[in-house]
Design an enzyme around this catalytic site. Structure first.
Site, PDB file in Angstrom:
ATOM      1  N   ASP A  47       0.819  -1.459  -0.154  1.00 57.39           N
ATOM      2  CA  ASP A  47      -0.069   0.211  -0.042  1.00 57.39           C
ATOM      3  C   ASP A  47       0.786   1.278   0.029  1.00 57.39           C
ATOM      4  O   ASP A  47       2.003   1.363   0.239  1.00 57.39           O
ATOM      5  CB  ASP A  47      -0.849  -0.150   1.236  1.00 57.39           C
ATOM      6  CG  ASP A  47      -1.970  -1.276   1.162  1.00 57.39           C
ATOM      7  OD1 ASP A  47      -2.238  -1.348   0.193  1.00 57.39           O
ATOM      8  OD2 ASP A  47      -2.205  -1.773   2.295  1.00 57.39           O
ATOM      9  N   HIS A  48       0.307   2.334  -0.337  1.00 56.81           N
ATOM     10  CA  HIS A  48       0.920   3.695  -0.369  1.00 56.81           C
ATOM     11  C   HIS A  48       1.608   4.064   0.920  1.00 56.81           C
ATOM     12  O   HIS A  48       2.682   4.657   1.234  1.00 56.81           O
ATOM     13  CB  HIS A  48      -0.200   4.557  -0.975  1.00 56.81           C
ATOM     14  CG  HIS A  48       0.572   6.095  -1.068  1.00 56.81           C
ATOM     15  ND1 HIS A  48       0.021   7.061  -0.065  1.00 56.81           N
ATOM     16  CD2 HIS A  48       1.425   6.474  -1.698  1.00 56.81           C
ATOM     17  CE1 HIS A  48       0.614   8.236  -0.808  1.00 56.81           C
ATOM     18  NE2 HIS A  48       1.496   7.838  -1.670  1.00 56.81           N
TER      19      HIS A  48
END
Length: 216
Positions: A47-48
């Site tokens: 994920d970011h």
């Protein structure tokens, strides 16, 4: 031969090479800011707002073997959580917890005295999170934001998540933003290939460059 790239993804970097920007059109950091290697693709994702080990390759079959759930590559995470989980919380994670998309498989989990990781940039605000602790979790699934949902389920939301290993490959020797290359020799399975090839890493202006200094 197949080439495998091990990359230490920093916080707030997208697991893709292009980006049209966020909802306001603001550009975001991508893999292209760190890896100038044509024709490679991630085997899985982070994920970011997560950090840690990302594997990339130009070999589609190798990407499939690494990322497909059928192969059950164990993934090891170091997780900074809110508060201090008690034994009951850890036992629940070890047994598996019931999420909205079904029960999780049992995880291996233990407390850590320290993460032994570099500080995140930007770091957590100690005024907002005065009481935190570190866990190590090993899972063999890859559901969306699974580790975060698991720790939240037992009452300890994840504040920082770093993947430190996928199967036999680890972050060892890689600072955030650095990468190295391994050359794998078919037909040996990935679990037997970790030390089969050379490892290259480079860094320029705080970012890695292809064909850089060889790490021993």
């Amino acid at each position: 031969m197949s080439r495998l790239y091990l990359f230490h993804k920093p916080y707030r970097v997208l697991c893709q090479f292009t980006d049209k920007g966020d909802a306001e059109g603001t550009p975001r950091a991508t893999l292209a800011d760190y890896l100038d290697v044509p024709g490679i693709y991630p085997a899985g994702r982070l994920d970011h707002d997560s950090e840690g080990l990302l594997l990339l390759s130009d070999d589609g079959e190798l990407i499939h073997r690494i990322s497909h759930p059928r192969h059950k590559q164990p993934k090891t995470y170091r997780v900074q959580v809110e508060g201090r989980p008690d034994d009951a919380a850890l036992d629940a994670l070890r047994r598996g917890v019931e999420l909205k998309d079904g029960p999780t498989r049992p995880a291996r989990v233990r407390r850590l005295e320290a993460s032994e990781l570099p500080e995140r940039e930007p770091p957590l605000d100690p005024r907002r999170h005065p009481d935190t602790s570190w866990l190590e979790l090993v899972i063999s699934e890859g559901r969306n934001r699974q580790v975060r949902r698991m720790t939240a389920h037992v009452g300890h939301p994840t504040l920082r998540l770093v993947r430190v290993a996928i199967g036999p490959w680890s972050l060892d020797g890689l600072a955030p933003g650095e990468w190295r290359r391994e050359t794998l020799h078919a037909p040996a399975p990935p679990s037997n290939r970790r030390d089969s090839g050379r490892r290259d890493a480079g860094r320029r202006n705080g970012k890695p460059r292809p064909g850089g200094r060889t790490r021993r």
